[in-house]
Structures are given as C-alpha cells and as structure tokens.
Write a protein that holds these residues in place. Sequence first.
Motif, PDB file in Angstrom:
ATOM      1  N   ALA A 201       0.970  -1.194   0.056  1.00 25.79           N
ATOM      2  CA  ALA A 201      -0.161   0.026  -0.232  1.00 25.79           C
ATOM      3  C   ALA A 201       0.776   1.272  -0.047  1.00 25.79           C
ATOM      4  N   SER A 202       0.313   2.451  -0.719  1.00 27.96           N
ATOM      5  CA  SER A 202       1.222   3.440  -0.621  1.00 27.96           C
ATOM      6  C   SER A 202       0.143   4.778  -0.636  1.00 27.96           C
ATOM      7  N   TYR A 203       0.813   5.597  -0.081  1.00 30.03           N
ATOM      8  CA  TYR A 203      -0.215   7.073   0.005  1.00 30.03           C
ATOM      9  C   TYR A 203       0.803   7.943  -0.129  1.00 30.03           C
ATOM     10  N   GLY A 204       0.431   9.093  -1.315  1.00 31.29           N
ATOM     11  CA  GLY A 204       1.260  10.127  -1.507  1.00 31.29           C
ATOM     12  C   GLY A 204       0.377  11.452  -1.478  1.00 31.29           C
ATOM     13  N   SER A 205       1.207  12.363  -1.234  1.00 34.46           N
ATOM     14  CA  SER A 205       0.428  13.716  -1.158  1.00 34.46           C
ATOM     15  C   SER A 205       1.173  14.503  -2.481  1.00 34.46           C
ATOM     16  N   MET A 206       0.497  15.021  -3.181  1.00 30.95           N
ATOM     17  CA  MET A 206       0.491  15.898  -4.469  1.00 30.95           C
ATOM     18  C   MET A 206       0.152  17.289  -4.115  1.00 30.95           C
ATOM     19  N   THR A 207       1.285  18.085  -5.156  1.00 29.36           N
ATOM     20  CA  THR A 207       0.810  19.526  -5.439  1.00 29.36           C
ATOM     21  C   THR A 207       0.984  19.677  -6.892  1.00 29.36           C
ATOM     22  N   VAL A 208      -0.080  20.047  -7.633  1.00 25.62           N
ATOM     23  CA  VAL A 208      -0.169  20.009  -9.160  1.00 25.62           C
ATOM     24  C   VAL A 208      -0.662  21.391  -9.430  1.00 25.62           C
ATOM     25  N   ASP A 209       0.290  22.295 -10.012  1.00 24.70           N
ATOM     26  CA  ASP A 209      -0.236  23.383 -10.492  1.00 24.70           C
ATOM     27  C   ASP A 209      -0.832  24.333  -9.663  1.00 24.70           C
ATOM     28  N   GLY A 210      -0.640  24.264  -8.317  1.00 25.72           N
ATOM     29  CA  GLY A 210      -1.240  24.943  -7.011  1.00 25.72           C
ATOM     30  C   GLY A 210      -2.595  24.005  -6.698  1.00 25.72           C
ATOM     31  N   ARG A 211      -2.834  22.852  -7.126  1.00 24.66           N
ATOM     32  CA  ARG A 211      -4.136  22.394  -6.609  1.00 24.66           C
ATOM     33  C   ARG A 211      -3.419  21.069  -5.662  1.00 24.66           C
ATOM     34  N   LYS A 212      -4.043  20.824  -4.607  1.00 27.28           N
ATOM     35  CA  LYS A 212      -3.607  19.476  -3.717  1.00 27.28           C
ATOM     36  C   LYS A 212      -4.387  18.440  -4.128  1.00 27.28           C
ATOM     37  N   GLY A 213      -3.644  17.453  -3.962  1.00 24.81           N
ATOM     38  CA  GLY A 213      -4.201  15.990  -4.259  1.00 24.81           C
ATOM     39  C   GLY A 213      -3.633  14.845  -3.605  1.00 24.81           C
ATOM     40  N   GLU A 214      -4.165  13.695  -3.777  1.00 21.83           N
ATOM     41  CA  GLU A 214      -3.690  12.584  -2.902  1.00 21.83           C
ATOM     42  C   GLU A 214      -3.735  11.244  -3.729  1.00 21.83           C
ATOM     43  N   LEU A 215      -2.846  10.438  -3.611  1.00 22.48           N
ATOM     44  CA  LEU A 215      -2.642   9.198  -4.474  1.00 22.48           C
ATOM     45  C   LEU A 215      -2.602   7.916  -3.765  1.00 22.48           C
ATOM     46  N   THR A 216      -3.444   7.107  -3.772  1.00 17.46           N
ATOM     47  CA  THR A 216      -3.549   5.918  -2.887  1.00 17.46           C
ATOM     48  C   THR A 216      -3.284   4.812  -3.857  1.00 17.46           C
ATOM     49  N   THR A 217      -2.454   3.718  -3.558  1.00 22.49           N
ATOM     50  CA  THR A 217      -2.341   2.529  -4.344  1.00 22.49           C
ATOM     51  C   THR A 217      -1.977   1.338  -3.581  1.00 22.49           C
ATOM     52  N   VAL A 218      -2.763   0.420  -4.149  1.00 22.59           N
ATOM     53  CA  VAL A 218      -2.631  -1.243  -3.397  1.00 22.59           C
ATOM     54  C   VAL A 218      -2.067  -2.010  -4.529  1.00 22.59           C
ATOM     55  N   PRO A 219      -0.521  -2.352  -4.455  1.00 23.65           N
ATOM     56  CA  PRO A 219      -0.256  -3.151  -5.569  1.00 23.65           C
ATOM     57  C   PRO A 219      -0.143  -4.762  -5.036  1.00 23.65           C
ATOM     58  N   PHE A 220      -0.210  -5.729  -5.786  1.00 21.82           N
ATOM     59  CA  PHE A 220      -0.040  -6.970  -5.327  1.00 21.82           C
ATOM     60  C   PHE A 220       0.869  -7.785  -6.545  1.00 21.82           C
ATOM     61  N   SER A 221       1.485  -8.832  -6.037  1.00 22.63           N
ATOM     62  CA  SER A 221       1.963  -9.638  -7.192  1.00 22.63           C
ATOM     63  C   SER A 221       2.266 -11.262  -6.663  1.00 22.63           C
ATOM     64  N   ARG A 222       2.335 -11.956  -7.835  1.00 23.78           N
ATOM     65  CA  ARG A 222       2.774 -13.387  -7.611  1.00 23.78           C
ATOM     66  C   ARG A 222       3.925 -13.739  -8.336  1.00 23.78           C
ATOM     67  N   VAL A 223       4.876 -14.433  -7.950  1.00 24.98           N
ATOM     68  CA  VAL A 223       6.295 -14.750  -8.526  1.00 24.98           C
ATOM     69  C   VAL A 223       6.084 -16.349  -8.657  1.00 24.98           C
ATOM     70  N   TRP A 224       6.782 -16.907  -9.872  1.00 27.70           N
ATOM     71  CA  TRP A 224       7.272 -18.234  -9.930  1.00 27.70           C
ATOM     72  C   TRP A 224       8.572 -18.488 -10.597  1.00 27.70           C
ATOM     73  N   ARG A 225       9.371 -19.039  -9.810  1.00 29.57           N
ATOM     74  CA  ARG A 225      10.746 -19.186 -10.185  1.00 29.57           C
ATOM     75  C   ARG A 225      11.023 -20.608 -10.992  1.00 29.57           C
ATOM     76  N   SER A 226      12.194 -20.321 -11.648  1.00 25.92           N
ATOM     77  CA  SER A 226      12.618 -21.487 -12.399  1.00 25.92           C
ATOM     78  C   SER A 226      13.328 -22.454 -11.525  1.00 25.92           C
ATOM     79  N   ASP A 227      12.862 -23.741 -11.636  1.00 20.59           N
ATOM     80  CA  ASP A 227      13.697 -24.812 -10.816  1.00 20.59           C
ATOM     81  C   ASP A 227      15.259 -24.741 -11.506  1.00 20.59           C
ATOM     82  N   SER A 228      15.129 -24.893 -12.836  1.00 21.02           N
ATOM     83  CA  SER A 228      16.393 -25.135 -13.496  1.00 21.02           C
ATOM     84  C   SER A 228      17.274 -24.047 -13.714  1.00 21.02           C
TER      85      SER A 228
END
Length: 419
Positions: A201-228
Amino acid sequence: MPITLPFRHAMPPVRLLLASALAATLLPAAAHAACNDKNFSLVLNVDPGNGVETGRRCEDTAENFFDLLNDAAFQQMVPSYTDMAFAQANIDFNGVPITLQFDFESSELLFAIPALGIHEVFAGTTRDASADMLVEYLKKSGVMSQIMRYQAAHSPHSAIAGPGGLIPSAAAADFDAAMSDTMREITGGSGPDSPTFSIGASYGSMTVDGRKGELTTVPFSRVWRSDSTPGQMFTLSGSVTMVKMAGAEAYHGGLGAAFRLPLSERWALTPSLRYAVTGSADLASVAGMYSVGLSSTYHIPLDGLDLVIGNMAGYYKTTKLSIGDYSFDPKIKTWSLRNGVMLAQPVNLMGLPLSVEYSLVDTRYTGGTEFFVDNTQEIGVSIGTNRSGDVSKSFARFGLRYLHGRDTNSITLSGSYWF
C-alpha cells in the motif's frame, strides 16, 4: 466522428467567422477563468440591454459543472440574466478553454473550442434544451477524446498523462517490478523457501499547479521461479489506484506480466506486458491502455554494497473504453524511457539483519503524443528486513519517495510485505 443530434448543425460561414473572432477575444479571459483549487470554472458575461454584468462559478467535478449550464444557474450567477439576454461564457474545462454564447432573444447556443478547431451550434426550442444537447454532445460525440488529448499536451491535470495518471503509474510499475526482482536475486531471495506473494500500500500527497491532491495505491504480485535456471522468474502483478485532485476522484487499475531472463550472473532482461483502465465521472474521462516494455538491470557489487543500474523502454497506447455515460479512446500514445540506479546497503539493528535501499530515477516521455509533464525525477529510500529470508520466510519493506516534474511535486509513503 461527432454524433448527430436533433437541431444541431455546424455554423454557417458568416457565423463561424464571428464565433471564431469571439473565441479569439475571449481566450485570454478564459485562461484567467481557472480557479486555483477547482477543476472547472465558468465566467458569465450578461448584457440584458442596459450594460454588462459578470458572475463566476467554480466546481470540483464535471457533473457539477454540467449542472451550471441552465437558465436557473445563470440567473444565480448574474441576477439580471433572462432567457432573452445576451450571454457569453468563458470556461476552463480542467485546462481546456471553451467559449459559449447566446445571442439576444435567441435560444441557439454557440459552442467553440478554438484550440481544437471545434465550432458548433445547438438549436433547441429553449436555452435549457440547447444546453442539454451540448451536454449530450460532450458525453457521447467523441469530442471528449480530443479534449483528453489536449489535456495531456497542455495541462498537468490529465487523468491519462498527468502525475499519478494512467500511463505514469503503469510505467513506474513495470520498472519497479524489474528492479525489485533483481534485488531479490542479489540478496539471495531466490531459494525454494523464498516468498512468492506480495501485497502493499502507498499513500502520496501531491501539489499540481497549485492544486492539492492525494494518491493511494494497493499493488500485489505473484512470482513463479525456475527450478532449472537461477534468477529466471515469471511475475504476475497488478494494482488499484485512487487519485483525488481538488475534490475530484479518478480510479485506475490493471494487470501486468513480466519474465526475468538472466543473461549472465550480473545482467538480466525483463520483457513485460500490461493492460490497465482508468475512469472518472468527476473528470469526464475514461480510457483503456495496453503497454509493452523491456527492462535491463545490471548488478555491480561494491565493497559491502550492491549497485543496480536499471533501464527501461516501454510503449504505451490508449484504447477505447465504455463506462456509464462515457465511451472514449483519446488516442494517446508514447514511449516511456525510464533510467535509474539503486544502491543496497546491509545494516544490523539490534541483531536484526536489515537492508537500506537508495534509488534515483529519471523518466522521459517521447515519440508520440506530446505530454505537458514530459519528464520527472524521483529519489527514494526504503528500509526493511533482508530480502534473503535469513530471518523468516517473509520480509517487509517501508519507503519514502519524492517526485518532481513540471508544475508538480509529490511525496509518497509505501509499505510492502512478501510471504
């Protein structure tokens, strides 16, 4: 192509010239119509026959802005307004200058976006009916695709190309995945007991051309590794993001696949594919997007430290998407060139093996649609349990990242957990 609506027609030549002259006159005013803390604004000039009066309204969302386009709202802005008065409006539509006009004793609505070469007349039986036709035209004709493309090139507030937008978020995810996978290999996190799932999870505070903003992201992943083949892995990743800017909300999410292919003990290539979507009724924006990319990571062991150099080239192109009243393909495309370095430093805190990682990344957008924010630079630092799994079969990491671009700055806090 624009849809055909009853009583809507292109302006005849004489009226077209007059409307173009009017638009040219109003453009400077339209530029000053923007509200620093709002996404949409309207400056109304009314002449009931005895002099001009002016009113102004600013709104957070597109739907609230559309609600201003009627006689009742005009009269609230300028009490002397009637449906027989002459009225001109300068509009800032989230960075796009638009002009509207009702002539004396007329219900015909003259509509122009001079920067896009768009000039239309909506002829309803009443002024409210003409305004309703305009709203339908904006939602369904495809003109919003042109507006979204203009926003990408001329405004930092684009939901597609602006900070926290669909394409920058996808480019960052592709690059970060390649760097993260490489760091796992360097620190030994590739054995049979190594974690294969992650959530963050991530939370960001932004200022874009004088306007205030927020950015919230929930990333996820699954990895498969090679045995060989040591270091070879397949990663399926995704994320869901919410962006808030000046009272408006936008959402985007997607899924990506990447395959890490080690070419030597130090060098690996990672091709990737991704599909993502964005939608915002508040900003009248929807779009799909696909991307293909290739990342290169090179490991340089230093005295007790590990340095990774990362380079990525990715191609990003929007596709048509339909959500609710909106169905658009803004036809935005670009190459993202992302280059960075990451330095990993092992530390020991009260007997707990930790790793501090420092990063510096430069991103450029080129070779397609012009972007207003065409480059960004970011620095970051993170700390977490060692990725090698010496402590347990899981590890966690927390980080801080600062990003700077044209008219934009953001600070993001993040946390992630592998298990």
